[in-house]
Design an enzyme around this catalytic site. Sequence first.
Site, short mmCIF file in Angstrom:
data_model
loop_
_atom_site.label_atom_id
_atom_site.label_comp_id
_atom_site.label_asym_id
_atom_site.label_seq_id
_atom_site.Cartn_x
_atom_site.Cartn_y
_atom_site.Cartn_z
N PHE A 248 42.35 76.50 34.33
CA PHE A 248 41.79 75.42 34.91
C PHE A 248 42.79 74.29 34.74
CE2 PHE A 248 37.51 73.86 36.32
CZ PHE A 248 37.05 75.36 36.72
N GLN B 190 34.99 59.96 37.13
CA GLN B 190 35.82 60.89 37.63
C GLN B 190 35.74 61.45 38.96
OE1 GLN B 190 35.79 65.36 35.95
NE2 GLN B 190 37.73 64.54 35.46
N HIS C 142 36.73 64.10 41.53
CA HIS C 142 37.14 65.55 41.60
C HIS C 142 37.87 65.63 42.81
CE1 HIS C 142 37.17 70.23 41.71
NE2 HIS C 142 36.58 70.10 40.58
N LEU D 192 31.00 70.32 45.95
CA LEU D 192 32.09 70.88 45.25
C LEU D 192 32.71 72.24 45.74
CD1 LEU D 192 33.57 69.36 42.70
CD2 LEU D 192 32.42 71.23 41.19
N GLU E 267 37.55 73.88 40.95
CA GLU E 267 38.78 73.93 40.52
C GLU E 267 39.07 75.45 40.25
OE1 GLU E 267 39.37 70.67 37.60
OE2 GLU E 267 41.05 71.88 36.74
N ARG F 232 42.44 66.26 36.86
CA ARG F 232 41.76 65.74 38.15
C ARG F 232 42.01 64.32 38.27
NH1 ARG F 232 35.73 68.31 36.49
NH2 ARG F 232 36.65 70.51 36.99
N HIS G 276 32.25 62.68 40.66
CA HIS G 276 31.98 64.21 40.10
C HIS G 276 31.37 63.68 38.77
CE1 HIS G 276 31.97 68.18 39.20
NE2 HIS G 276 32.87 67.96 38.31
N ARG H 284 37.99 63.71 31.93
CA ARG H 284 37.82 64.99 31.34
C ARG H 284 38.29 66.12 32.02
NH1 ARG H 284 33.94 68.85 33.31
NH2 ARG H 284 33.26 68.05 35.01
N LEU I 105 30.27 71.50 30.26
CA LEU I 105 29.41 72.41 29.71
C LEU I 105 29.53 72.70 28.23
CD1 LEU I 105 29.39 75.27 32.70
CD2 LEU I 105 27.61 73.23 32.21
#
Length: 566
Positions: free
Chosen positions: A114, A227, A229, A239, A242, A273, A339, A381, A387
């Site tokens: 990621f 943010q 995305h 979305l 990623e 991002r 996002h 972030r 999560l």
Amino acid sequence: MREHDVVIVGGGLAGLRAAIEAGRGVDTAVVSKLHPLRSHTGAAQGGIAASLGNASRDSVEEHLFDTVKGSDYLCDQDAVEILVKEAPGNVYDLEHIGVVFSRTEDGKIAQRPFGGHSKPRACYAADWTGHTVLHTIYEQSLIAGLRFYDEWYALAIAMNDGACAGIVAMNIATGDIEAFHAKAVIFATGGYGRAYRITSNAYANTGDGLALVLNAGLQVQDMEFVQFHPTGLYQQGILVTEGARGEGGYLLNDKDERFMERYAKEKMELAPRDVISRAIQTEINEGRGIGGKDFVYLDIRHFGEEHIRESLPQIQDLVVNFLGVDPIKQPIPIQPTAHYSMGGIPTDVHGQVIFGPEREPVPGLYAAGECACVSVHGANRLGTNSLLEAVTFGRRVGIAASEFASEAKNVPFPEELLSQVKEDVDKLLGSTGKESAPLIRTELQETMTNLCGIFRKEADLRNCIEKVRELRERADDVGIHDRSRIFNTELIDVLETRNLLEFSEVIAVGAEARRESRGAHFRTDYPKRDDGNWLKHTLAWREKGGVVLDYKDIVITKYQPRERRY
Ligand SMILES: Cc1cc2nc3c(=O)[nH]c(=O)nc-3n(C[C@H](O)[C@H](O)[C@H](O)COP(=O)(O)OP(=O)(O)OC[C@H]3O[C@@H](n4cnc5c(N)ncnc54)[C@H](O)[C@@H]3O)c2cc1C
């Protein structure tokens, strides 16, 4: 009056994780405007981070450094240390309660790369990670026998002499407004992408918790860091995880160039991002969007049909259904999409809400998940860390709130608040004002997107602040056509619009004041990071209708700020 030891506002991952923990010790209730399974957590696609080392060697230390660097050094490193240390345990906990993670050949939890993570550490369930996690944790909360108030809308925080005494909430089904008296209240109300026109966020993501906190005279932190995305479906904002780039997808402009080479030579499409969103927007602004339009391509065709259907089935469906494009055969038109909110309600590492630069606790009030700012993400972030934040700090806040509630005395509920809220809603229901909430909301979303988006500058931000203030005034004269109390979605829409206005001004005021570029906050008139003046958190609150700012130190444990290169 309803009485519980702990009341949790929000039934997403953070709220439910907290509820399970609190429910072990004390009487716990979850109040949620949506049925918990409709919470935005269910939309999470790509994964949850933990340095399990199943795909390559990895360590807690590397996860820590990646997160601190990703945050552009604005995070509180003590909080990040907790996040990354507790990550493996929390992911195994999820596995043990039944989350069906995708697997490696030899049966371990599979991990994919990621953006901004130097090792493949996203644990995932195809591209249905959030859905799987939310359903599993909801099952556990039913087993725990918690009290649920589904489709109840929180309207106000009850404060009494500086301490929290509960909330006021409305049963959406009946329109009844009631007081919830509690020893501890935990906010887990999620993000606020709906302040922007193009967003990946669900309709319900209107940042209600932030508005309630501001209305109660308390503070929010680092709100200017929003943010974007990089890969939202063109014009829809929906979305594309990623994970698509994590598995080898790449970005192309109108000249068929992999343009990331010019912006992040080493990491390319796996830079963080903020870097990629700015790169895409620059390509678009300089006329290299596809056909000169405001989108570029994300290409995953080389994965082949079988791999796409197996590892990104949801993405395939979404792209076909919303754009009529088949990603197996065609590149996907994408543009950056609002996002995630790095800022939020300031808390300590136990989720206790704090106030002021000296971090004084607000007794009885807690927050966790996306609405909170602890702060593990700083100015930007990294994907899959959210999560993780929701489970990690959800668990911690559940423990802290139940310990507090088992010893604390009840703070008397301020009865006058209940009558005030009822009066306010009665007034709205009787209002014949000439303004329309949906139009005001649309104007707000346009304003925030055009004047307080990926690239910002002083003149735009001033206009933005002025425009939001004007919209706030106009919102006082909103008319309502549906006067019934039963499932009045028009009323909810008005309340949510007021909430969006409440904190959007704070975003713009914070952004105007911060004369530097850091993480997701980019000022074209101050394009450099300025650690000398701005290595600090923004605190904001309301006084006499205006927004007041103050600042507080960040916590550095191991890593002094360095230049951020990818
Ligand atoms: C499309 C998408 C994909 C994502 N993918 C990932 C990913 O792969 N990995 C990752 O780490 N992060 C991802 N994220 C981010 C992550 O999903 C969220 O930050 C996280 O799930 C937030 O959890 P939460 O519990 O804080 O809030 P939510 O899940 O949003 O829950 C908020 C809860 O608050 C309740 N609520 C709100 N207002 C009120 C009110 N006024 N009264 C009563 N209840 C209220 C709602 O009913 C809801 O139950 C993604 C986000 C999006 C939008």
